[in-house]
Design a protein around this motif. Sequence first.
Motif, PDB file in Angstrom:
ATOM      1  N   UNK A 177       1.403  -4.092   3.632  1.00  0.00           N
ATOM      2  CA  UNK A 177       0.273  -3.452   2.794  1.00  0.00           C
ATOM      3  C   UNK A 177      -1.091  -3.150   3.638  1.00  0.00           C
ATOM      4  N   UNK A 178      -1.747  -2.141   3.385  1.00  0.00           N
ATOM      5  CA  UNK A 178      -2.968  -1.954   3.986  1.00  0.00           C
ATOM      6  C   UNK A 178      -4.117  -2.867   3.513  1.00  0.00           C
ATOM      7  N   UNK A 179      -5.068  -3.047   4.317  1.00  0.00           N
ATOM      8  CA  UNK A 179      -6.260  -4.171   3.891  1.00  0.00           C
ATOM      9  C   UNK A 179      -7.135  -3.192   3.076  1.00  0.00           C
ATOM     10  N   UNK A 180      -6.861  -3.012   1.811  1.00  0.00           N
ATOM     11  CA  UNK A 180      -7.738  -2.162   0.970  1.00  0.00           C
ATOM     12  C   UNK A 180      -7.799  -3.324  -0.474  1.00  0.00           C
ATOM     13  N   UNK A 181      -8.954  -3.642  -0.605  1.00  0.00           N
ATOM     14  CA  UNK A 181      -9.408  -4.797  -1.601  1.00  0.00           C
ATOM     15  C   UNK A 181      -9.052  -4.202  -2.828  1.00  0.00           C
ATOM     16  N   UNK A 182      -8.093  -4.912  -3.567  1.00  0.00           N
ATOM     17  CA  UNK A 182      -7.840  -4.399  -4.957  1.00  0.00           C
ATOM     18  C   UNK A 182      -6.830  -3.359  -5.019  1.00  0.00           C
ATOM     19  N   UNK A 183      -6.283  -2.949  -4.034  1.00  0.00           N
ATOM     20  CA  UNK A 183      -5.042  -1.925  -4.336  1.00  0.00           C
ATOM     21  C   UNK A 183      -3.968  -2.494  -3.527  1.00  0.00           C
ATOM     22  N   UNK A 184      -2.754  -1.838  -3.879  1.00  0.00           N
ATOM     23  CA  UNK A 184      -1.456  -2.223  -3.273  1.00  0.00           C
ATOM     24  C   UNK A 184      -0.902  -0.966  -2.710  1.00  0.00           C
ATOM     25  N   UNK A 185      -1.348  -0.758  -1.398  1.00  0.00           N
ATOM     26  CA  UNK A 185      -0.674   0.537  -0.617  1.00  0.00           C
ATOM     27  C   UNK A 185      -0.158   0.022   0.648  1.00  0.00           C
ATOM     28  N   UNK A 186       1.134   0.547   0.457  1.00  0.00           N
ATOM     29  CA  UNK A 186       2.230  -0.012   1.610  1.00  0.00           C
ATOM     30  C   UNK A 186       2.443   1.158   2.264  1.00  0.00           C
ATOM     31  N   UNK A 187       2.424   0.974   3.614  1.00  0.00           N
ATOM     32  CA  UNK A 187       2.852   2.085   4.836  1.00  0.00           C
ATOM     33  C   UNK A 187       4.348   2.164   4.915  1.00  0.00           C
ATOM     34  N   UNK A 188       4.830   3.386   4.829  1.00  0.00           N
ATOM     35  CA  UNK A 188       6.111   3.576   5.130  1.00  0.00           C
ATOM     36  C   UNK A 188       6.360   4.720   6.284  1.00  0.00           C
ATOM     37  N   UNK A 189       6.968   4.361   7.320  1.00  0.00           N
ATOM     38  CA  UNK A 189       6.846   5.216   8.684  1.00  0.00           C
ATOM     39  C   UNK A 189       8.052   6.197   8.372  1.00  0.00           C
ATOM     40  N   UNK A 190       7.619   7.372   8.409  1.00  0.00           N
ATOM     41  CA  UNK A 190       8.420   8.639   8.205  1.00  0.00           C
ATOM     42  C   UNK A 190       8.496   9.520   9.245  1.00  0.00           C
ATOM     43  N   UNK A 191       8.977   9.178  10.451  1.00  0.00           N
ATOM     44  CA  UNK A 191       9.152  10.425  11.484  1.00  0.00           C
ATOM     45  C   UNK A 191       9.731  11.427  11.160  1.00  0.00           C
ATOM     46  N   UNK A 192       9.158  12.435  11.993  1.00  0.00           N
ATOM     47  CA  UNK A 192      10.128  13.926  12.011  1.00  0.00           C
ATOM     48  C   UNK A 192       9.228  14.765  12.003  1.00  0.00           C
TER      49      UNK A 192
END
Length: 345
Positions: free
Chosen positions: A165-180
């Motif tokens: 999860x990114x450090x964003x207060x009050x939000x749940x935003x998860x990074x997904x690596x999608x190379x290509x």
Amino acid sequence: MTQVTEHGGGVWSIKVPIPDNPLGHTLVHLLDTDRGPVLIDTGWDDPDSWDTLVAGVAACGAAIGELQGVVVTHHHPDHHGLSGKVREASGAWIAMHPADTHVVRRTREQEPGRWVGYIADKLAAAGAPEDHISPLRAARASGRARTVPGLNSALPDREITPGELLDLAGRRLRAIWTPGHTPGHVCLHLEEEHPAGKPGRGRLFSGDHLLPEITPHIGLYEDPDDETVTDPLGDYLDSLERIGRLGVAEVLPAHQYAFTDSGGRVGELLDHHEERLRHLRELLAEPLTPWQTAERMEWNRPWADIPYGSRNIAVSEAEAHLRRLVKLGLAEAVEGSDPVVYRAV
């Protein structure tokens, strides 16, 4: 006119123009957090684009100086171009996957003429005719190579860690690596209930990875200092399947428009590349260079009508598909061929 769309739940999109490009604009997204607004991508570094971004942020109820951060899906100039100006105006941090941060750092440090010479050599090895390569050699000799986009892109100061999860207060935003599309492309999964109650697991900021009507460009990962034989198309297909399994309620892409049925779109793209690989293997019944392969592949217009720069992109995409066939054991490079020639096996 500034075009801003409110998507609900503290999410907006701003259409930031891309000068002289058929894509028209980048959809820059603004996400409210408890510490202040954060941008996902920024748009092309151009005065009109900057004015549009500033006005768009204001239309979302914020000011450019209030921005807390920028999360960059990938390093391309229509996504990362204005990040530096945002940081100058607001003090915002900039976050990017380390694989694309490496590209930004390498581009900033590299002598521009070397990059143009590298591309010219790559095209020659792919079998491009001399009348196509000579303008690049002339540009290098004259110093016009200094106009290459991305030479002054901002260096990110935060690293995106896939799966976290990114450090964003009050939000749940998860990074997904999608190379290509790029080696460090990321999608961002907003793991929150859809504000309109649409069924599915939250929303996905998909960058260029998943677009409603456009098939993203998948070319080679270019690096003059790295001779690793990569498989960008394989990376992309694996990433697509991973995104398809998320089952999100809605996709918020960086171009075109928001859409649902991410699984259906993933299936279309997987089918598209499977058919393209099948057709390419049929073409390789006759040994072909990557340039000859690109000439014979199906594009959105006849090869004769494809502009100069787009032909370079097409050849890179042809090579990515050839590498995939080689990795699958369905094609091989003919030993000793120069320029390199591929054939089906």
